[in-house]
Enzyme design. Sequence first.
Site, PDB file in Angstrom:
ATOM      1  N   HIS B  66      64.180  43.057  55.008  1.00  0.00           N
ATOM      2  CA  HIS B  66      64.871  42.104  55.889  1.00  0.00           C
ATOM      3  C   HIS B  66      65.767  41.171  55.076  1.00  0.00           C
ATOM      4  O   HIS B  66      65.329  40.127  54.620  1.00  0.00           O
ATOM      5  CB  HIS B  66      63.825  41.291  56.660  1.00  0.00           C
ATOM      6  CG  HIS B  66      64.430  40.392  57.705  1.00  0.00           C
ATOM      7  ND1 HIS B  66      63.677  39.859  58.730  1.00  0.00           N
ATOM      8  CD2 HIS B  66      65.681  39.928  57.888  1.00  0.00           C
ATOM      9  CE1 HIS B  66      64.452  39.109  59.492  1.00  0.00           C
ATOM     10  NE2 HIS B  66      65.680  39.121  58.994  1.00  0.00           N
ATOM     11  N   HIS B  68      70.105  39.719  54.733  1.00  0.00           N
ATOM     12  CA  HIS B  68      71.444  39.646  55.326  1.00  0.00           C
ATOM     13  C   HIS B  68      72.453  39.703  54.193  1.00  0.00           C
ATOM     14  O   HIS B  68      72.502  38.792  53.367  1.00  0.00           O
ATOM     15  CB  HIS B  68      71.595  38.355  56.120  1.00  0.00           C
ATOM     16  CG  HIS B  68      70.636  38.267  57.268  1.00  0.00           C
ATOM     17  ND1 HIS B  68      70.928  38.755  58.516  1.00  0.00           N
ATOM     18  CD2 HIS B  68      69.357  37.789  57.341  1.00  0.00           C
ATOM     19  CE1 HIS B  68      69.888  38.570  59.318  1.00  0.00           C
ATOM     20  NE2 HIS B  68      68.923  37.988  58.622  1.00  0.00           N
ATOM     21  N   LEU B  69      73.228  40.770  54.162  1.00  0.00           N
ATOM     22  CA  LEU B  69      74.209  40.927  53.071  1.00  0.00           C
ATOM     23  C   LEU B  69      75.627  40.588  53.535  1.00  0.00           C
ATOM     24  O   LEU B  69      76.556  40.641  52.739  1.00  0.00           O
ATOM     25  CB  LEU B  69      74.134  42.335  52.479  1.00  0.00           C
ATOM     26  CG  LEU B  69      72.754  42.698  51.899  1.00  0.00           C
ATOM     27  CD1 LEU B  69      72.808  44.060  51.216  1.00  0.00           C
ATOM     28  CD2 LEU B  69      72.245  41.630  50.938  1.00  0.00           C
ATOM     29  N   ASN B 100      73.489  41.968  61.865  1.00  0.00           N
ATOM     30  CA  ASN B 100      74.243  40.878  62.510  1.00  0.00           C
ATOM     31  C   ASN B 100      75.452  40.491  61.664  1.00  0.00           C
ATOM     32  O   ASN B 100      75.601  39.362  61.213  1.00  0.00           O
ATOM     33  CB  ASN B 100      73.358  39.672  62.810  1.00  0.00           C
ATOM     34  CG  ASN B 100      72.733  39.062  61.582  1.00  0.00           C
ATOM     35  OD1 ASN B 100      72.574  39.737  60.577  1.00  0.00           O
ATOM     36  ND2 ASN B 100      72.389  37.791  61.653  1.00  0.00           N
ATOM     37  N   HIS B 190      63.375  39.868  66.247  1.00  0.00           N
ATOM     38  CA  HIS B 190      63.495  38.424  65.974  1.00  0.00           C
ATOM     39  C   HIS B 190      62.998  37.754  67.246  1.00  0.00           C
ATOM     40  O   HIS B 190      63.724  37.708  68.237  1.00  0.00           O
ATOM     41  CB  HIS B 190      64.969  38.111  65.681  1.00  0.00           C
ATOM     42  CG  HIS B 190      65.300  36.651  65.631  1.00  0.00           C
ATOM     43  ND1 HIS B 190      65.775  36.047  64.500  1.00  0.00           N
ATOM     44  CD2 HIS B 190      65.241  35.684  66.574  1.00  0.00           C
ATOM     45  CE1 HIS B 190      65.994  34.763  64.747  1.00  0.00           C
ATOM     46  NE2 HIS B 190      65.681  34.527  66.003  1.00  0.00           N
ATOM     47  N   HIS B 243      59.731  37.815  60.535  1.00  0.00           N
ATOM     48  CA  HIS B 243      59.546  36.419  60.095  1.00  0.00           C
ATOM     49  C   HIS B 243      58.672  35.561  61.008  1.00  0.00           C
ATOM     50  O   HIS B 243      59.136  34.624  61.650  1.00  0.00           O
ATOM     51  CB  HIS B 243      60.888  35.721  59.863  1.00  0.00           C
ATOM     52  CG  HIS B 243      61.955  35.972  60.908  1.00  0.00           C
ATOM     53  ND1 HIS B 243      61.715  35.928  62.256  1.00  0.00           N
ATOM     54  CD2 HIS B 243      63.265  36.262  60.775  1.00  0.00           C
ATOM     55  CE1 HIS B 243      62.846  36.176  62.907  1.00  0.00           C
ATOM     56  NE2 HIS B 243      63.794  36.385  62.026  1.00  0.00           N
ATOM     57  N   ASP B 319      64.095  37.539  54.567  1.00  0.00           N
ATOM     58  CA  ASP B 319      65.107  37.042  55.506  1.00  0.00           C
ATOM     59  C   ASP B 319      66.212  36.311  54.728  1.00  0.00           C
ATOM     60  O   ASP B 319      66.731  35.288  55.180  1.00  0.00           O
ATOM     61  CB  ASP B 319      64.487  36.134  56.563  1.00  0.00           C
ATOM     62  CG  ASP B 319      65.475  35.764  57.667  1.00  0.00           C
ATOM     63  OD1 ASP B 319      66.531  36.426  57.773  1.00  0.00           O
ATOM     64  OD2 ASP B 319      65.194  34.816  58.416  1.00  0.00           O
TER      65      ASP B 319
END
Lengths: 311, 443
Positions: B66, B68-69, B100, B190, B243, B319
């Site tokens: 998990h 976010h890149l 996202n 989520h 999370h 996260d």
Amino acid sequence: MGLPADTLRRLLRRARTMADAKPGPGGPERLLAGRIVANLFFEDSTRTRTSFSVAAKRLGAGVVDLMGFASSVSKGETLVDTALNVEALGVDAITVRARQAGVARAIADAVSCPVVNAGDGRHEHPTQGLLDAYALAQAAGRLDSFDLAGLTVAIVGDIASSRVARSAMAGMSTLGAAVVCVGPPGLAPSGLAALGCRVEHDLDAVLPHADAVMMLRMQFERHDDGKDAPRGEARPSGVIASVREFRAGYALTREREARMKPGAFVMHPGPMNRGLEIDGEVADGPRSIILEQVRAGVAVRMAVLAELLGV
Amino acid sequence: MPSLLIAGGRLLDPASGTDHPLDLAIAEGRIAAIGTPANPRLPHGPADRVIDAQGLLVTPGLIDPHVHLREPGHEHKETTASGAAAAARGGFTTVCCMPNTSPPLDTPELLRFIADRAASILASDLPACRVFPVAAATKGRKGDEPAEILLAAKAGAVAFSDDGDAIASAGVMNRVLTLVKQTGLAFMQHCQDPTMTRGGAMHAGEVALRLGLTGWPRAAEEIIAERDTRLALAVGARYHVQHISSAGTADILRRARATPQGQALITGEASPHHLTLTHHACESYNTNAKVNPPLREQVDVNALKEAVADGTITVLATDHAPHAADEKALPFEEAPMGMVGLETALPLYAEALVHAGAITWPRLIALLTINPARLCNLDALGLGRLAVGGPADITLIDPDLVWTVTPNELTSRSKNSPFLGRTLRGRAVATVVAGTVRHEHPR
């Protein structure tokens, strides 16, 4: 959170000397001569801004107003950048009003001149808390001690949205008063007790025991974060079902005023919604010290500016 | 490709239950041999390089399911390359990136774009790791209608999620789970009821009331987790709670996993910040502590640790959510939610769980390797374990290395960490991906 009692009392005593000062030599009107106070108001507020302006001018300072940022700030310049620019212009102190909590603090951390929080979101409005304490002490004949011990203050209505409530709560309880927050659970959540007050949902049970009742404006624009309606538009928010339901439980009507403790005072930080949280006759009635609050505001802000500018 | 011998370390492989002093030989990107220090049977002669792993843990490469890149669309916060570099420095050999982005990863074409990026960074000689995409479950992540879930699975998706938002409609959720079941992959939720969290900037509690900020209550997470675990068990789909922030959600997960199909279908993850911080971190309007779901109270922190200890929570996930400094400089109410985590996660997990006595190192490593590998079906590629013939993804951990978090220590493009200034114990000192050392901490 709040300042200690001795600091509050020092400011309040100084406010009293400001309020009592007669025009002429030896008075405060040259204290800040040559200084400039900037009112940096990211959120509109004619009354607080004018109060700060009058206070600064009564001390001999020049005043500049900076407002109407709403659009440019949202485009990217940070509020802190704006404040740094204002400081770079060479002002001596900045008052800050903002729609979001924590802005005054962020600005105070960034600039080197004194910063007065003139209200940040739903967080705090410290000079309002001070002036409320001043007005109450004055009405209760306690201007010598600024000791509010033994007094019970009911703060009523839209507590959750109110920075005034948070500051009044902190100030008055530090000075010894017992503070009771009263409202429906959506506006006066029980968790507020952690802030040092009692929380009640039955105004009629509290009313006969309160030495002062401070009504708050219903801030529809802050309910639900104001995302659906233009800010400032009064509308049923879902937090209260209707105005009449709110009034039935929590408005300070003439009928409720009659059941207040003898000698108890009516307060309101303004602006009032007459006929909503408070009836006009009550606001104008013999218990009301609402205009004394406004007068105290100038004296308190004079004291704060003088203190912060080291004169 | 040079061969490698990792010698003298404590080899931990939870998948096989191994916890011994063992040497590990690597050739051609694969594990060539595992042996005792006396007899490291390296099949092709002496190694080109020997890494002295005395005092170190030698584990399967850590997997973060998990992160976010931010690519495509938000490359000023992070890129696949910068995020993979941060991951390698944190000890991760594999990360799964959330959809996202802008546009969101909701088509096979966009999933292939991520796969291309992942391949090109591994072909470079910069610090890097494997990157696998998690696909959006609904078109545009809007929660209205399912995306091309079956095509996405063929295009390399390792799981499905609308992360950042929950699928609010139970009806849509039911259809998504039915499709996801067909792929054999997991759905990751989520959990956040949007109608309860409008304007919510932090945990609904004393601190929010004092700071004048709108609260985001526990129940908003719990009711989605409750709804979804019932749906997933009814459908028979694999479902994963992302999370977890609330003690109540841990209870919901515990109950769901106690049902006949529960162990097989239902899983949940905890993040480093929820295991170590409370809402008090938001005092002074510290926007680096603004995260979604929010930091809660000590009872929640304790409950999450218990849930890890009793096997309710089986996966840890950062996260990792980079945001630029100017975005985090906004007033708290307007600042974006999220914090970087890849480079601080390992010592924080160790502090919260191992040093605190909740679990042992081998169990922690399971939560970071074979368990997330199974969650994302990466065990089928041999990831998450140390096996002869399998991919040589290996992390070397100095469990006692003490270091202080500073912006300069972080290679992520963003520095939005609430742990800046904090002194941590434990660090990945070498990260090997497919037999190549992709990160090495100077010793």
